[in-house]
Scaffold this active site. Structure first.
Site, mmCIF file in Angstrom:
data_model
loop_
_atom_site.group_PDB
_atom_site.id
_atom_site.type_symbol
_atom_site.label_atom_id
_atom_site.label_comp_id
_atom_site.label_asym_id
_atom_site.label_seq_id
_atom_site.Cartn_x
_atom_site.Cartn_y
_atom_site.Cartn_z
ATOM 1 N N HIS A 172 -27.492 -13.820 1.682
ATOM 2 C CA HIS A 172 -28.273 -13.035 0.630
ATOM 3 C C HIS A 172 -29.770 -13.447 0.849
ATOM 4 O O HIS A 172 -30.669 -12.743 0.828
ATOM 5 C CB HIS A 172 -27.773 -13.211 -0.746
ATOM 6 C CG HIS A 172 -26.578 -12.440 -0.998
ATOM 7 N ND1 HIS A 172 -25.469 -13.176 -1.517
ATOM 8 C CD2 HIS A 172 -26.094 -11.222 -0.734
ATOM 9 C CE1 HIS A 172 -24.535 -12.185 -1.825
ATOM 10 N NE2 HIS A 172 -24.824 -10.888 -1.173
ATOM 11 N N LYS A 188 -15.597 -4.478 -11.190
ATOM 12 C CA LYS A 188 -15.367 -5.589 -9.903
ATOM 13 C C LYS A 188 -14.774 -6.784 -10.478
ATOM 14 O O LYS A 188 -14.187 -7.402 -9.467
ATOM 15 C CB LYS A 188 -16.814 -5.906 -9.149
ATOM 16 C CG LYS A 188 -16.990 -4.811 -7.939
ATOM 17 C CD LYS A 188 -17.809 -5.364 -7.130
ATOM 18 C CE LYS A 188 -18.103 -4.557 -5.938
ATOM 19 N NZ LYS A 188 -19.232 -4.987 -5.018
ATOM 20 N N SER A 228 -19.726 -12.776 -0.107
ATOM 21 C CA SER A 228 -19.264 -13.587 -1.307
ATOM 22 C C SER A 228 -17.780 -13.523 -1.546
ATOM 23 O O SER A 228 -17.230 -14.562 -2.057
ATOM 24 C CB SER A 228 -19.968 -12.601 -2.655
ATOM 25 O OG SER A 228 -21.175 -12.853 -2.526
#
Length: 164
Positions: free
Chosen positions: A17, A41, A133
């Site tokens: 990122h 999520k 992630s």
């Protein structure tokens, strides 16, 4: 003013990122990092924790860049968030061909809803191309070494989460 929105859950923010943010900051006047709330999520970190980690990780970039970099939480449609922050561009990272298929669908849906909104895809540096992630969280959960994948503050936050 060229404004781009880089959306994601950033749960947690990774070196991949940061790589995309650093490179995107050279292309626009204002880069908005849109932190999706996305309760569906079930993120590991709270919204506040994710925003704080992003702000800490990007502090040097924010200070050293001519580009204004801001963190903006959102829970609405991406095109509505883009309108809210004045973005003309949605920025997305692509790690692999499998990412492209999904991202192309999203880009086309966003274009159908707002033809003025462009999607721009950046690929990470090769050394960051495998980082996600999800993978970082899994390695951290199982006690593995995540130091090559995230900055030390993020690694510490993950260790604290999984040992508490």
């Amino acid at each position: 003013m060229r404004i781009a929105l880089y959306p994601g859950t950033f749960d947690p923010i990774t070196l991949g990122h940061i790589d995309i943010i650093r490179r995107a900051a050279r292309m626009v006047d204002r880069l908005v990092i849109g932190v999706a709330i996305n309760r569906d999520k079930g993120p590991l970190f709270s919204l506040e924790e994710r925003v704080e980690l992003i702000e800490r990780e990007c502090a040097g970039l924010m200070r050293d860049s001519d580009t204004e970099i801001v963190v903006h939480p959102f829970e609405n449609l991406l095109i509505d968030c883009a309108r809210d922050v004045g973005a003309q561009v949605i920025l997305r990272g692509l790690r692999a061909v499998s990412d492209f298929e999904y991202e192309l669908q999203l880009a086309n849906m966003n274009r159908a809803q707002n033809p003025e909104l462009e999607s721009v895809f950046l690929t990470p540096a090769v050394e960051n191309s495998y980082i996600s992630s999800t993978i970082v969280r899994e390695i951290a959960k199982l006690g593995g070494d995540i130091s090559p994948l995230v900055h030390p503050q993020v690694a510490e936050a993950l260790r604290n989460h999984y040992t508490s």
